[in-house]
Design an enzyme around this catalytic site. Structure first.
Site, PDB file in Angstrom:
ATOM      1  N   CYS A   2      55.378   0.826   7.794  1.00 62.80           N
ATOM      2  CA  CYS A   2      55.460   1.909   8.782  1.00 62.80           C
ATOM      3  C   CYS A   2      54.377   2.973   8.593  1.00 62.80           C
ATOM      4  CB  CYS A   2      56.843   2.551   8.754  1.00 62.80           C
ATOM      5  SG  CYS A   2      58.183   1.420   9.179  1.00 62.80           S
ATOM      6  N   HIS A  18      55.836   9.311  12.677  1.00 62.33           N
ATOM      7  CA  HIS A  18      56.360   7.946  12.762  1.00 62.33           C
ATOM      8  C   HIS A  18      57.747   8.035  13.388  1.00 62.33           C
ATOM      9  CE1 HIS A  18      57.850   4.050  11.908  1.00 62.33           C
ATOM     10  NE2 HIS A  18      58.576   4.402  10.863  1.00 62.33           N
ATOM     11  N   ASN A  59      62.077   1.945  16.324  1.00 61.08           N
ATOM     12  CA  ASN A  59      61.088   1.991  15.246  1.00 61.08           C
ATOM     13  C   ASN A  59      60.141   0.804  15.412  1.00 61.08           C
ATOM     14  OD1 ASN A  59      59.657   1.865  12.831  1.00 61.08           O
ATOM     15  ND2 ASN A  59      61.413   2.319  11.540  1.00 61.08           N
TER      16      ASN A  59
END
Length: 323
Positions: free
Chosen positions: A114, A250, A280
């Site tokens: 990520c 993020h 996500n």
């Protein structure tokens, strides 16, 4: 004068299939309300059968090039952030290079889960600052739907697929924090925390595996480390939280986003939030959010932006840039 890596164009791509939270109710002990309350996610996009990470990355790159008024022939390098490349090798970046029809320059992948796009952006900035490249495509692209355990309600409802891309172009600046472009970066990792977020398979184990996560532990690390890395980058740029126009974090979980903004002393109306629509998307989430933020009219030229991310590794980092 200082050589800066300035954003010349941006674009994104999302698969056609939209999966609302309610779709999971048929197979899991979950609900739309449960997912929203714990993550802020309402829907996500899943890649179609045969739609790969490099396909999506290429489409996002084409949109970024069009926004920059450039073609693939103008690009010197491609850096793709991904943990879900099409093949073990070659890199997704070289596959994008071929799909774009780019026959010069070089291309490579960066894998920091990520945090991947922050790592890729930092590396691309170094290429520009050192004079190794004048124009770099930086892409985040993921098909996390391919590594989900569809029986694990704590993870499979959180992730989605997509891609975002931007073009960095070398420009001369005065060497001050008023310059456009990337002003500072900060990268970190700590392999002791591997077991908090990982995939339980890989090439050397001869098993594709599924994503595994200790959500509560990741949350605890995330807020502290994201706020800290953002502050470090701001200090390196000679700036403070009061100078920030937008945090583009993020997009993992709305509670992490809110907690980080609070720890930085910034209101949520200075945060670009897309997690409700994308879930996500790992390394794709920051460029997706930047592209959507620009399209919404939130991000404008001259705005000071902080991006920050944390992912498996643990790996985390941040970038301060002026749009």
């Amino acid at each position: 004068m200082t050589r800066r890596a300035v954003i010349a164009g941006i674009g994104h791509y999302l698969p056609e299939r939209i999966v609302e939270n309610a779709e999971f109710e048929a197979t899991l002990d979950t609900s739309d309300e449960w997912i929203r309350s714990r993550s802020g996610i309402e829907r996500r996009h899943f890649a179609a059968e045969g739609e790969t990470t490099s396909n999506m990355a290429t489409k996002a790159a084409q949109n970024a090039l069009a926004d920059a008024g450039m073609t693939a022939d103008d690009i010197d390098a491609i850096v793709v952030a991904t943990s879900t490349a099409d093949l073990t090798f070659p890199s997704a970046a070289t596959m994008v290079q071929a799909q774009l029809g780019m026959t010069k320059g070089f291309a490579f992948d960066v894998q920091a889960v990520c945090a991947g796009f922050v790592y890729a952006l930092s590396n691309a900035n170094a290429l520009v600052a050192s004079g190794q490249a004048d124009k770099v495509l930086v892409i985040g692209a993921e098909t996390f739907s391919k590594i989900m355990d569809w029986t694990d309600r704590s993870t499979c409802v959180l992730f989605g697929d997509g891609a975002g891309a931007l073009v960095l172009e070398a420009q001369e600046g005065a060497g001050t924090s008023d310059d456009r472009g990337i002003l500072a970066t900060d990268l970190n990792s700590d392999g002791r925390f591997k077991d908090l977020l990982y995939v339980d398979g890989g090439v050397s184990t001869q098993n594709t595996g599924h994503l595994r996560m200790q959500g509560n532990q990741v949350f605890r690390h995330a807020v502290e480390k994201l706020a800290s890395t953002a502050q470090t980058s701001l200090e390196r740029a000679g700036l403070g939280a009061d100078d920030v126009d937008w945090i583009v974090p993020h997009q993992a979980n709305i509670r992490i986003i809110q907690g980080t903004a609070k720890k930085m002393g910034l209101p949520m109306d200075k945060v670009v939030v897309t997690v409700q629509d994308h879930g996500n998307t790992s390394a794709a989430s920051i460029p997706l959010a930047l592209s959507v933020g620009k399209a919404r009219g939130q991000i404008k030229q001259g705005d000071l932006i902080v991006t920050e991310a944390i992912g498996g590794g643990l790996a985390w980092g941040s970038v301060v840039l002026r749009w």
